[in-house]
Scaffold this motif. Structure first.
Motif, PDB file in Angstrom:
ATOM      1  N   UNK A  86       0.839  -1.212   0.000  1.00 15.89           N
ATOM      2  CA  UNK A  86       0.000   0.000   0.000  1.00 15.89           C
ATOM      3  C   UNK A  86       0.868   1.254   0.000  1.00 15.89           C
ATOM      4  N   UNK A  87       1.928   1.233   0.804  1.00 21.22           N
ATOM      5  CA  UNK A  87       2.851   2.385   0.833  1.00 21.22           C
ATOM      6  C   UNK A  87       3.447   2.586  -0.558  1.00 21.22           C
ATOM      7  N   UNK A  88       3.851   1.491  -1.159  1.00 25.64           N
ATOM      8  CA  UNK A  88       4.420   1.544  -2.506  1.00 25.64           C
ATOM      9  C   UNK A  88       3.422   2.158  -3.502  1.00 25.64           C
ATOM     10  N   UNK A  89       2.156   1.756  -3.369  1.00 21.59           N
ATOM     11  CA  UNK A  89       1.130   2.280  -4.276  1.00 21.59           C
ATOM     12  C   UNK A  89       0.895   3.775  -4.080  1.00 21.59           C
ATOM     13  N   UNK A  90       0.982   4.223  -2.836  1.00 23.28           N
ATOM     14  CA  UNK A  90       0.852   5.663  -2.552  1.00 23.28           C
ATOM     15  C   UNK A  90       1.937   6.438  -3.295  1.00 23.28           C
ATOM     16  N   UNK A  91       3.167   5.940  -3.198  1.00 23.49           N
ATOM     17  CA  UNK A  91       4.298   6.625  -3.844  1.00 23.49           C
ATOM     18  C   UNK A  91       4.167   6.547  -5.365  1.00 23.49           C
TER      19      UNK A  91
END
Lengths: 199, 199
Positions: A28-33
């Motif tokens: 999810x963090x990766x997708x935010x970035x």
């Protein structure tokens, strides 16, 4: 249910008390970035922004590097305060490093010489937009973060540690994690001193 | 129902084909600007951003000023294209002028001399954030806008026309209006060239 745009903008704050306790997945963090980097605009759609996302142990390493860099320049008898500050960032779960690829900026300067002096400025403005989008999107996922600028102090060591291109210029660092307390009240200047409307 | 943050971010685009046809009230536009100026962060919470919102006839005046400034520097035989471009902005309903108050930036430089060289850069980054927030919030209200930079060319005339402080530095102009067409496809560089993740 995610917040609407205006609510998300209003709820983003600087969080200095953060921890590694998080239920949000790395994916999810990766997708935010990914989403932020993809959709944040840039001059002439040059897409000059570069981002390094450091999680968990790599995040820790980043703040250890910063701490050791500071140890060389901060007087020993005042280092304890510095140490506490850096540990407050290291207490988080991840860090977003913001860069602008100067090979892109220089390419624009050569191609459009009329705007030569503008491209570095627009690059900084675009980086600001990206920092804001990631910051707000992370807050929307329940994270707290802040924006730090140890750029010159750590840039060489950071590039060496993660083997990053020379032309990537380090602009900012954003440590984030589970917010451990609510930020205090923020002071706002009267808007009538900042905005004028003519119609 | 307003869009969530990520959707709003993804839907903001540059709109060059805009008109004065709008069902959004001036009060709503004003609230968009107020909200953005209030909540967009700035270095040391210095709140250096200044905004002038020009609507309707005052918006028209702004682009007439720009047109006359360009007429002095663009060769007569290529002015028609310039004229068409400026008219495409004038076709909109309003313009947001972005400034940064240099008296604030200089005050920070004096007070925190260690970061002297950083404050002008952080001011530009913060202005970028604000431009993005207004742009996206206007899009969320159904407007289309774009970001223009006739700064040096028009700054003196703009300050004189609307009696603005000398220390307000003009950073960007954002004409907006009812979007008359959908923007074309946008090219995105592969994210794997722009983002690295270490964990």
């Amino acid at each position: 249910m995610k917040k609407d745009f205006k609510t998300a903008v209003a709820q983003r704050r600087s969080h200095y008390s953060i921890s590694k306790k998080t239920s949000v997945s790395d994916q999810t963090i990766r997708e935010v970035v990914d989403h932020a980097v993809k959709y944040t605009p840039s001059a002439f759609n040059s897409q000059s922004a570069r981002v390094v996302l450091l999680l968990d142990k790599e995040h820790d390493k980043m703040w250890d590097i910063t701490k050791e860099s500071l140890r060389k320049v901060v007087p020993a008898d005042s280092f304890e305060q510095t140490n506490d500050k850096i540990n407050s960032f290291k207490n988080g779960y991840g860090t977003v490093l913001y860069f602008e690829d100067q090979s892109i900026v220089e390419g624009l300067q050569e191609e459009f010489s009329l705007y030569k002096d503008n491209f570095p400025v627009w690059s900084e403005q675009s980086s600001g937009m990206l920092q804001f989008v990631v910051w707000t999107a992370l807050a929307d996922e329940g994270f707290g973060g802040s924006l730090q600028h140890y750029n010159e102090l750590i840039e060489n060591d950071v590039k060496s540690e993660w083997n990053l291109p020379d032309k990537w210029k380090l602009i900012a660092q954003m440590p984030f994690g589970h917010p451990e307390s609510e930020p205090g009240n923020k002071e706002y200047a009267p808007l009538e001193n900042r905005i004028r409307v003519y119609k």
